[in-house]
Scaffold this active site. Structure first.
Site, mmCIF file in Angstrom:
data_model
loop_
_atom_site.group_PDB
_atom_site.id
_atom_site.type_symbol
_atom_site.label_atom_id
_atom_site.label_comp_id
_atom_site.label_asym_id
_atom_site.label_seq_id
_atom_site.Cartn_x
_atom_site.Cartn_y
_atom_site.Cartn_z
ATOM 1 N N HIS A 15 13.317 0.755 79.440
ATOM 2 C CA HIS A 15 13.390 1.822 80.456
ATOM 3 C C HIS A 15 14.325 1.473 81.611
ATOM 4 C CE1 HIS A 15 9.939 3.197 78.213
ATOM 5 N NE2 HIS A 15 9.255 2.122 78.548
ATOM 6 N N LEU A 47 36.811 27.631 68.830
ATOM 7 C CA LEU A 47 36.280 26.274 68.681
ATOM 8 C C LEU A 47 35.233 26.197 67.583
ATOM 9 C CD1 LEU A 47 35.799 25.322 72.446
ATOM 10 C CD2 LEU A 47 37.555 24.451 70.905
ATOM 11 N N PRO A 60 31.066 24.334 80.363
ATOM 12 C CA PRO A 60 32.138 23.336 80.455
ATOM 13 C C PRO A 60 32.632 22.972 79.059
ATOM 14 C CG PRO A 60 30.226 22.659 81.746
ATOM 15 C CD PRO A 60 29.793 23.827 80.918
ATOM 16 N N ASP A 76 17.218 25.740 66.786
ATOM 17 C CA ASP A 76 18.346 25.476 65.881
ATOM 18 C C ASP A 76 18.948 24.110 66.187
ATOM 19 O OD1 ASP A 76 20.044 25.944 63.788
ATOM 20 O OD2 ASP A 76 21.442 27.196 64.909
#
Length: 619
Positions: free
Chosen positions: A66, A299, A368, A420
């Protein structure tokens, strides 16, 4: 006598130098960062032994679970969310100069937020939400000029919201909701910093008001210019009123018409409308950015529509998702509500929604641009100039995507189910950091089906059996898809591939992997593109996690928060042993001798006990 005194003096001198050298050695071997984390450990109660690996005898904390360090062995992350920790924080946390992420959410931590956190000048994310912290929000947090995410919601914090927070221009997400804060909500030029969502459920807070900038008193010598100052002040006040009037009118209008749309101004006329940090783009902007949605800028394509690469007028690259389904009458408000929900899910491993566009014919989402594409493209659409994903990067992708999904399931209100999860929806930024994309789109696309059962959405090979048979999804359907995605990472194979029929292999990746494990063919299972550059033990552990995630019964699958802990090295061995003992299909394995050196963890075919509704995907 003189010799005795000389001897005694020599011994004293030796003892002095020995103590000094020992002190210097101990000082040289100490590590302020390790000391700080040890102080935190000693101040916390840890019922689940999450901090067991935090060994105070080790100078360097970079080997602890961690805790993440940079190449200079300096601590950059402390991830202790969902750890059932209690106790209080310590001022020593201010001694972690390179700390970027402090994640302590969803624990039982009490006490005050240390003012020393203001010393963490590199901090980007401070998550202390869902604890029992009290006291005031330290003014020192206003010194954190790199801070992007500040979530202190669901505590018992009191006092005023520090005005200093308005100076942190880097803030993207601020959540102070569900506390006992009081006074005015401070507002300066960054009006969007404090949105109503960010401070809701603080009954003693008053609505935002403009904080006046104090003017210095005039000295007698300057009294002659007081008229000029009054005129300038009048002009400034008039200008402020001129700019404030539309906002006041819009607020009044919304109160009078609460059922109206969030955005009552056409995007074509006012492209700068924002919802918090979310921008509503005009269609014209996005047409220019994508060259009228030219095919050369595509894309990818998916169930939700096409994605285009675009360049905005400021030069920044974006990915524009063009949703393909037509809107129904009256669906605009619901669509905007769902967009707002998606925009509130902000995590380093989630794809941040930058804005959207909605017209009578188009619904577009703006994200982005991800420089390294998707995991699927890196695994299967490579060229000679792009090397294959190295094994350490695949491990990091597994952990990062798990963290993103755990955030969607446990820390979003309402909970977001992806529906999905697959390699094509795990994107990679410029540093190959995993970013989960397309989350919330299933809900977004089904907004008009509020009175009927939602149609099954997903990709063959990733769909959980119970979702396929009933049409009902839960976070456990995402866990199943994640498990298959892990197998994609390990094998480089597609989740569903008819080409495997040529070798008489299963078209379903999950069944293919189980068959190889049954036949003791571990080497065949791992992606050949790795050319042997991987760690056998790490591959085995990742396969174990994948198999735990893809169990036929959703109740037996772990939660994504448990998956994160297992990938971080906490609890996998126990979980795997428990599962193995509970499965009757290990009987055949125990009655046969396998000669593979790592055979002790392999499984046999599970189809002997699978019920008709427990398929690993559509047949």
């Amino acid at each position: 006598m003189k010799e005795r005194m000389t001897s005694s003096s020599s011994k004293a001198s030796f003892l002095f130098w020995a103590i000094l050298v020992l002190h210097l050695l101990l000082k040289a071997s100490s590590n302020p960062e390790g000391d700080a984390l040890n102080a935190l450990k000693n101040n916390l109660q840890d019922p689940n032994n999450v901090l067991q690996s935090w060994d105070s005898t080790l100078v360097n904390p970079c080997t602890w679970f961690h805790v993440t360090c940079n190449v200079d062995s300096s601590v950059t992350r402390v991830d202790l969310g969902n750890a059932a920790l209690s106790g209080t924080l310590v001022s020593n946390l201010g001694d972690l100069p390179n700390l970027q992420y402090l994640e302590l959410y969803n624990n039982n931590i009490t006490g005050k937020i240390p003012e020393e956190l203001g010393n963490l000048v590199n901090l980007e994310s401070l998550d202390l939400y869902l604890n029992n912290m009290s006291g005031t929000i330290p003014n020192t947090l206003g010194k954190l000029q790199k801070l992007r995410f500040l979530r202190l919601n669901n505590n018992t914090l009191t006092g005023r919201i520090p005005l200093s927070l308005t100076n942190v221009s880097s803030l993207q997400v601020l959540d102070l909701s569900n506390n006992n804060l009081e006074g005015d909500v401070p507002v300066t030029g960054s009006f969007s910093l404090f949105t109503p969502v960010s401070y809701k459920n603080n009954p003693r807070l008053t609505q935002p008001r403009i904080v006046p900038v104090p003017t210095p008193p005039l000295s007698p010598a300057s009294s002659g210019s007081s008229n000029t100052g009054a005129i300038a002040g009048g002009v400034a006040a008039g200008a402020a009123l001129l700019f404030a009037a539309p906002a006041i009118a819009l607020t009044y209008w919304r109160k009078r018409k609460p059922r109206a749309h969030f955005f009552d101004v056409p995007a074509e006329e006012d492209p700068e409308v924002h919802l918090g940090q979310l921008k509503r783009f005009s269609l014209r902007e996005l047409l220019v950015a994508t060259d009228n949605f030219s095919n050369k800028h595509i894309l990818g394509r998916g169930g939700f529509g096409k994605v285009y690469k675009g360049r905005l007028v400021d030069g920044s690259l974006v990915a524009v998702k063009r949703l393909k389904e037509e809107r129904t009458q009256g669906g605009e408000l619901q669509f905007q509500t769902e967009v707002e929900m998606i925009s509130m899910a902000v995590h380093r491993n989630l794809l941040r929604l930058r804005g959207f566009c909605m017209t009578s014919t188009e619904r577009l989402l703006v994200y982005p641009f991800m420089a390294n594409g998707s995991v699927a493209s890196c695994l299967r659409e490579r060229n000679d100039s792009v090397p294959p994903l190295e094994w350490p990067r695949r491990k990091n992708i597994a952990l990062g995507s798990a963290r993103g999904l755990a955030y969607l399931h446990d820390h979003c209100d309402p909970k977001i189910i992806h529906r999905d999860v697959k390699a094509a929806n795990i994107l990679l930024d410029e540093d190959f950091e995993a970013v989960v994309g397309d989350f919330g789109l299933a809900k977004l696309m089904d907004y008009k089906d509020t009175h009927v059962t939602t149609a099954v959405r997903g990709t063959i090979g990733h769909i959980a059996p119970e979702y396929l048979s009933t049409g009902k999804s839960s976070e456990k359907t995402d866990v199943f898809g994640y498990g298959v995605m892990l197998l994609e990472l390990i094998t480089g194979q597609r989740a569903f591939d008819l080409a495997r029929l040529a070798n008489d292999d299963d078209v379903m990746l999950l069944d293919w992997v189980k068959g190889l494990l049954k036949d003791k063919k571990l080497e065949t299972l791992v992606d050949a593109e790795l050319t042997g550059n991987y760690d056998d033990d790490e591959v085995e552990k990742l396969i174990q996690v994948a198999l735990l995630c893809t169990q036929g019964s959703p109740m037996e699958r772990p939660k994504m928060s448990e998956v994160v802990r297992m990938l971080e090295g906490d609890g996998l061995a126990e979980k795997w042993e428990q599962w193995q003992k509970e499965k009757t299909y290990r009987q055949d394995f125990n009655n046969n001798h396998m000669h593979h050196p790592n055979a002790n963890w392999m499984i046999v075919d599970s189809t002997s006990h699978i019920q008709p509704d427990e398929l690993s995907g559509p047949r």
